[in-house]
Design a protein around this motif. Sequence first.
Motif, PDB file in Angstrom:
ATOM      1  N   ALA A  18      34.666 -56.945  18.437  1.00  0.00           N
ATOM      2  CA  ALA A  18      33.259 -56.208  18.287  1.00  0.00           C
ATOM      3  C   ALA A  18      32.835 -57.096  17.384  1.00  0.00           C
ATOM      4  N   GLY A  19      33.330 -58.018  16.744  1.00  0.00           N
ATOM      5  CA  GLY A  19      32.882 -58.622  15.632  1.00  0.00           C
ATOM      6  C   GLY A  19      32.248 -58.940  14.465  1.00  0.00           C
ATOM      7  N   MET A  20      33.482 -57.699  14.119  1.00  0.00           N
ATOM      8  CA  MET A  20      33.343 -57.532  12.631  1.00  0.00           C
ATOM      9  C   MET A  20      35.228 -57.850  11.510  1.00  0.00           C
ATOM     10  N   TRP A  21      35.438 -57.328  11.064  1.00  0.00           N
ATOM     11  CA  TRP A  21      36.561 -57.899   9.850  1.00  0.00           C
ATOM     12  C   TRP A  21      35.842 -56.665   8.152  1.00  0.00           C
ATOM     13  N   TRP A  22      37.272 -55.721   8.063  1.00  0.00           N
ATOM     14  CA  TRP A  22      36.377 -55.337   6.853  1.00  0.00           C
ATOM     15  C   TRP A  22      38.023 -55.605   6.104  1.00  0.00           C
ATOM     16  N   GLN A  23      37.605 -55.071   4.480  1.00  0.00           N
ATOM     17  CA  GLN A  23      38.670 -55.368   3.261  1.00  0.00           C
ATOM     18  C   GLN A  23      38.279 -54.066   3.028  1.00  0.00           C
ATOM     19  N   ILE A  24      39.271 -52.997   2.856  1.00  0.00           N
ATOM     20  CA  ILE A  24      38.783 -52.125   1.961  1.00  0.00           C
ATOM     21  C   ILE A  24      39.422 -52.212   0.150  1.00  0.00           C
ATOM     22  N   THR A  25      38.045 -51.989  -0.234  1.00  0.00           N
ATOM     23  CA  THR A  25      38.385 -52.516  -1.989  1.00  0.00           C
ATOM     24  C   THR A  25      38.357 -51.212  -2.477  1.00  0.00           C
ATOM     25  N   LYS A  26      38.371 -50.286  -2.043  1.00  0.00           N
ATOM     26  CA  LYS A  26      37.764 -48.501  -3.260  1.00  0.00           C
ATOM     27  C   LYS A  26      37.947 -47.947  -1.753  1.00  0.00           C
ATOM     28  N   ASP A  27      39.632 -47.424  -1.534  1.00  0.00           N
ATOM     29  CA  ASP A  27      39.365 -46.656  -0.740  1.00  0.00           C
ATOM     30  C   ASP A  27      39.108 -45.176  -0.844  1.00  0.00           C
ATOM     31  N   THR A  28      39.041 -43.783  -0.616  1.00  0.00           N
ATOM     32  CA  THR A  28      38.874 -42.430  -1.049  1.00  0.00           C
ATOM     33  C   THR A  28      39.989 -42.545  -2.128  1.00  0.00           C
ATOM     34  N   LYS A  29      40.982 -42.033  -1.496  1.00  0.00           N
ATOM     35  CA  LYS A  29      41.430 -42.186  -2.585  1.00  0.00           C
ATOM     36  C   LYS A  29      41.662 -43.066  -4.287  1.00  0.00           C
ATOM     37  N   ASP A  30      41.193 -43.927  -4.064  1.00  0.00           N
ATOM     38  CA  ASP A  30      40.930 -44.980  -5.072  1.00  0.00           C
ATOM     39  C   ASP A  30      39.440 -44.083  -6.070  1.00  0.00           C
ATOM     40  N   THR A  31      39.231 -43.929  -5.599  1.00  0.00           N
ATOM     41  CA  THR A  31      37.748 -43.326  -5.994  1.00  0.00           C
ATOM     42  C   THR A  31      37.572 -42.041  -6.420  1.00  0.00           C
ATOM     43  N   ASN A  32      38.465 -40.994  -5.883  1.00  0.00           N
ATOM     44  CA  ASN A  32      38.781 -39.984  -5.982  1.00  0.00           C
ATOM     45  C   ASN A  32      37.532 -38.291  -5.068  1.00  0.00           C
ATOM     46  N   GLY A  33      37.088 -39.676  -4.116  1.00  0.00           N
ATOM     47  CA  GLY A  33      36.192 -39.473  -3.096  1.00  0.00           C
ATOM     48  C   GLY A  33      34.381 -39.670  -3.479  1.00  0.00           C
ATOM     49  N   LYS A 110      28.626 -43.211  -0.127  1.00  0.00           N
ATOM     50  CA  LYS A 110      28.385 -42.436  -1.353  1.00  0.00           C
ATOM     51  C   LYS A 110      27.646 -41.764  -1.439  1.00  0.00           C
ATOM     52  N   PRO A 111      28.477 -40.012  -1.247  1.00  0.00           N
ATOM     53  CA  PRO A 111      30.239 -39.758  -2.004  1.00  0.00           C
ATOM     54  C   PRO A 111      30.972 -40.582  -0.257  1.00  0.00           C
ATOM     55  N   ALA A 112      32.457 -40.881  -0.587  1.00  0.00           N
ATOM     56  CA  ALA A 112      33.114 -40.789   0.127  1.00  0.00           C
ATOM     57  C   ALA A 112      32.996 -40.142   1.813  1.00  0.00           C
ATOM     58  N   LEU A 113      33.049 -38.752   1.423  1.00  0.00           N
ATOM     59  CA  LEU A 113      33.523 -37.823   2.103  1.00  0.00           C
ATOM     60  C   LEU A 113      34.559 -38.235   3.907  1.00  0.00           C
ATOM     61  N   GLY A 114      33.517 -38.054   5.217  1.00  0.00           N
ATOM     62  CA  GLY A 114      35.616 -38.643   5.707  1.00  0.00           C
ATOM     63  C   GLY A 114      34.686 -39.981   5.712  1.00  0.00           C
ATOM     64  N   PHE A 115      34.130 -40.579   5.993  1.00  0.00           N
ATOM     65  CA  PHE A 115      34.071 -42.415   6.172  1.00  0.00           C
ATOM     66  C   PHE A 115      35.918 -43.474   6.484  1.00  0.00           C
TER      67      PHE A 115
END
Length: 181
Positions: A18-33, A110-115
Amino acid sequence: MKEVEKTDSNRILDFAAAGMWWQITKDTKDTNGAFFEAINVLAPGLEGPPQHIHPHAEESYQVLEGTLDFWIDGQWRLVKPGETATVPAGVPHTLKNSHAEAVRLINIHKPALGFERFFRRMHTLIASGKMTLPPKNFGSLIRISMLFVAHEKEIKSVNPPHGLMRFLAFVGSMLGYKLPN
């Protein structure tokens, strides 16, 4: 900001088709949502997602390299390296890269919700070849509609209308289409 090594495959969402690449730097768990953060790389010519809103979350983009085309409330603007664009909850927006070089940015919901789950499910569909972005076949159109409807708390399409996506998701479920967990 903590950089995640490319070898941590659990934090890489490769949407290359699709023309994208992502690197998760802070997941939902890292930030407590509190938020979900990823470095996004957008290939030249990327058309981006449909116009949409996040009913209950703010989204921001901080451009690190390249120039981002950013649409908010009916107007396109350019976001250049060092600049940030923020979208309040409920405001229609989209983005694209109409330039000759890739765009690298930090994207925060922000907030993380289910993203995180939404993006991981989208990654699974694209990586398995079951969905193209933009949708280029009936199955892709059904699956992206089902994904948006399954994550209405996080994202709703404005154009095409969310009601149309709900109808297509219903058709997909009647035809036996399924989303990954």
